[in-house]
Write a protein that holds these residues in place. Sequence first.
Motif, PDB file in Angstrom:
ATOM      1  N   LEU A 226       0.812  -1.209   0.000  1.00 44.54           N
ATOM      2  CA  LEU A 226       0.000   0.000   0.000  1.00 44.54           C
ATOM      3  C   LEU A 226       0.853   1.270   0.000  1.00 44.54           C
ATOM      4  CD1 LEU A 226      -2.746  -1.083   2.547  1.00 44.54           C
ATOM      5  CD2 LEU A 226      -3.068  -0.667   0.111  1.00 44.54           C
ATOM      6  N   LEU A 227       1.986   1.234   0.694  1.00 43.75           N
ATOM      7  CA  LEU A 227       2.801   2.440   0.852  1.00 43.75           C
ATOM      8  C   LEU A 227       3.977   2.506  -0.106  1.00 43.75           C
ATOM      9  CD1 LEU A 227       2.945   2.660   4.765  1.00 43.75           C
ATOM     10  CD2 LEU A 227       1.312   3.737   3.209  1.00 43.75           C
ATOM     11  N   GLU A 234      -0.522  -0.784 -10.177  1.00 45.47           N
ATOM     12  CA  GLU A 234      -1.570  -1.812 -10.238  1.00 45.47           C
ATOM     13  C   GLU A 234      -2.566  -1.666  -9.093  1.00 45.47           C
ATOM     14  OE1 GLU A 234       0.252  -5.573 -12.675  1.00 45.47           O
ATOM     15  OE2 GLU A 234      -0.142  -5.784 -10.541  1.00 45.47           O
ATOM     16  N   ILE A 235      -2.074  -1.292  -7.923  1.00 43.27           N
ATOM     17  CA  ILE A 235      -2.980  -1.137  -6.783  1.00 43.27           C
ATOM     18  C   ILE A 235      -3.980  -0.022  -7.055  1.00 43.27           C
ATOM     19  CG2 ILE A 235      -3.071  -0.341  -4.375  1.00 43.27           C
ATOM     20  CD1 ILE A 235      -0.576  -2.028  -3.883  1.00 43.27           C
ATOM     21  N   LEU A 240      -6.910  -2.220  -5.443  1.00 43.59           N
ATOM     22  CA  LEU A 240      -6.515  -3.281  -4.517  1.00 43.59           C
ATOM     23  C   LEU A 240      -6.350  -2.803  -3.083  1.00 43.59           C
ATOM     24  CD1 LEU A 240      -3.857  -5.155  -6.691  1.00 43.59           C
ATOM     25  CD2 LEU A 240      -6.252  -5.759  -6.309  1.00 43.59           C
ATOM     26  N   GLY A 241      -6.565  -1.496  -2.840  1.00 45.08           N
ATOM     27  CA  GLY A 241      -6.405  -0.975  -1.489  1.00 45.08           C
ATOM     28  C   GLY A 241      -7.225  -1.738  -0.460  1.00 45.08           C
ATOM     29  N   PRO A 242      -8.548  -1.922  -0.665  1.00 46.86           N
ATOM     30  CA  PRO A 242      -9.351  -2.653   0.331  1.00 46.86           C
ATOM     31  C   PRO A 242      -8.872  -4.089   0.533  1.00 46.86           C
ATOM     32  CG  PRO A 242     -10.771  -1.407  -1.152  1.00 46.86           C
ATOM     33  CD  PRO A 242      -9.390  -1.326  -1.718  1.00 46.86           C
ATOM     34  N   PHE A 243      -8.386  -4.719  -0.536  1.00 44.66           N
ATOM     35  CA  PHE A 243      -7.910  -6.105  -0.427  1.00 44.66           C
ATOM     36  C   PHE A 243      -6.731  -6.199   0.537  1.00 44.66           C
ATOM     37  CE2 PHE A 243      -4.855  -9.325  -1.813  1.00 44.66           C
ATOM     38  CZ  PHE A 243      -5.630 -10.468  -1.738  1.00 44.66           C
TER      39      PHE A 243
END
Length: 664
Positions: A226-227, A234-235, A240-243
Motif C-alpha cells: 500500500l505504501l 496496479e494497486i 486493490l487498497g481494500p484487499f
Amino acid sequence: MKMWQEQAKGQHGWQSRWQEAISQMRTIRLIGSMIWRSGPLLVVLLFAAMFVQGLIPALQLLASKQIIDHVTVGNGRISMIWAWAYAISMVFMVLLLSVQKWISKILAERSMLAINLLLLDAWEKVPGMKLYDQKKYRNRLEALQDSANWLPAQIIALSASFMTGLVSLISIVVLVGNLSLMLAIVLLLSTIPHALKQNRYAEMDWEYDKSSTEDRRRMNYAREQLLGRRAAKEIRLFGLGPFFLQLYRKKFERLFLRFEHLQKRFVRGSVLTGLLSGGVAGLGYFWIVNQISSGSVSMGDIALYLLAIFQLSKELRETSNDGVNALELWRMGHDFRLFIEAEPDIHQDPNPVKDVYGSPMTIEFNNVVFKYEQDAEANEDEDEDDTDEDEPDFDEDMDDNSYDVYMEDGAGEESEDTEQERPDREYILNGISFTIAPGECVALVGANGSGKTTIVKLLCRFYELTGGFIRMNGRDIRTLDIGELRKRISVVFQDYGKYGLTVRENVAIANVDQQDLKKMDEAVTLAQAQSFIQDLPNAYDTLLGPEWGGEDLSGGQWQRLAIARSMYRDADFIILDEPTASLDVRAEYELFNSFRKLAEGKSVLLISHRFSTVRMASRILVLQDGRIIEEGTHNQLMELGGEYAKMYKIQAEAFEHAGAEKDS
C-alpha cells in the motif's frame, strides 16, 4: 513398566532442561563477551557504578536511623554528620545515574555495531540460498534484523537495572535481618511465586513473539504494497487498497486475539502473586508495631524498619521483574547465537582446488539429481492455518522493496523461483546429463518449472546436489573453492539487481577489485547502454534509484546495465538467464551480435524463451519435468519434429499473427 516409563520421561525432562541451561549459558557468554569487547573499561566502570548505586538505599536507611536516634538523645553533632552523609548520598545517586546512563548508551551503540557485524559475518558464512528460500530462516532473519538495532541497548539497560536492584536488595535484607532474620527470610520467600510467574509469562511472551513472526511479515507485506512504489500503479488501477487493508486487518486481529489471551493470563497471575508478597509485607508492619509496644526497639529502629520493609518489598518486586525482563532479552540473544553458529548450507572442501580455471571452461553434468530441502516449519504453519485456505500466499513474493538493492517491477515474472514454485514432482532435476565444450554456446529451453534456472543455481553453488555430479575442467565442483569458482562465472540473472548506486558503481560492482575505465566503456558499448548513459545528468556518476532521489531507468535500460555488469567481469564461463526479456526483438538481435564478440572463445550457457535468440546457440537442450528430452542444433531439432519444433512453431505463429495485425 509404567513406572520405568515415567522415570525415563522424568530423566529426559531433566536432560532437556539441562541442555537448555547449557545453551542459555553459551548465549550469555556470547552476548556478554560481545559487550565486554565493546569497551572493557566502560564495563568495569558500569559495574562499579551499579554496585555503589545499589548500596546507597541501604546507606540512606541507616543514616535515617542514626539521625533519629541521635536527635532523640540530644546528640546534634553526630546527627549532622549522618545528615551530611545522607545529603552526599543523594548527590552521588544523581551523579551515578547520569554516569550509568552515559556508559550504557556508549556500550549499547558499540554493541549494536558488534552484533550487526557478527550477524553480517554469519550471513557471509552461509554461502548458499537457504536463508532466503526457507520460511523458518526468513522469519528468523527478519526478526534478527529488526532486533539487532535495539537489543544490545535493552540488554545493557535492563541488566544494569537488575544488578543495581540486586545489590540494593541484598544490602536491605542485611539491615532487616539484623532486626529479625525470620522476617527477612519470609519476605524473600513471599516474592518467589511472583518471580516464577513473571518468568513463565516472559517465556510465553517470547514464544508468542517468535510464533507471530510469520503473521507480522504478512502484515508488513500488505503495508509495503500500500505504501511502496513497486506495486502502486496496479494497486491504483485495480483498486486493490481494500484487499490489502483486509489482509492487514485479518492478520492483526489474529495476533491481537492471541496477545489479549496471554495478557489476561498474565494479569491474573500477577495480581495473585502480588497480593501474596504485599500481604506478607503488611504482616511485617504489624510485627514491628508489636515490637514498638514491647519497647524493645529505638525510635531510629522503628523508622529504619518501617522504611526498610517498604523498600524491601518494592525492591523485591522490581528486581524480580527486571531480572525476568533481562532474561527474556537474553533468550532473544539465543536466536542470534543459533544464527551465528549455523552450519554452512554449502559444504566447502577443507583443501579446495583453486587452479583449474582457464578460458574457456569445460562443463559436465553427469546424472544430476536435485530436490529442494523440505521446509518443515512452513508445513507446520500450513497445518495450523486451515482457517486461511482462501488467503493467497504472498510469502514467496516478499521483497523489502528498498534500501541499497531494489528489484525490477517486472523482474522474475517468469522466474524459476517458479521452480522454487515446487512443481508437482519430488525432483526438480532428475538424471540431467550434458556437456558444454570449451568455447561452446549451449542453450536451454523449456516451460517454466522445467529446471532451467535450477541448473544455473547449481553451477553457481547456491545449493548442494542431491545426486550425481558436476565437473568443471574435469574437477568435481564440490572440490573447488566456492569464492574462486564464483569469480570465474558471470551471470545475467532474470531477476537482476537494480542498485541504488551510481551508473559506474552499478557496472563495476561485478568486479569491485578492478577499476578499469577502458574495460567499463567496452562493456557498456557491447551492452548498447552508452547512448542513454550519456544522456543522464552526470553520465557515469549519475545516482540511480528513486528511493535515494536518483534517476530512474526503464526496464530495458536497467537490463542493459545488468548485461554490462556481466560483461565487465573477467569470467571463463558466461550464463545468460533470460538476459533480454525487457528488450524488443530488434534490440535483442543487435545485442547478441555484440555479445558474440565478447563471448568468443568462452563457454556460454543461454536460457531464453525467445527462439530467435536460442537458435544462435551451437547446441540446444530441451528440458521437460526435470529431464532432457531433446538435444541438437536448431535445424536438427526442427527436423526431429518434437517438443522444440512444436514450441518454435507456436511462437513463430504468434509473431506472424502479431505482425499481420500491426500491418492491418
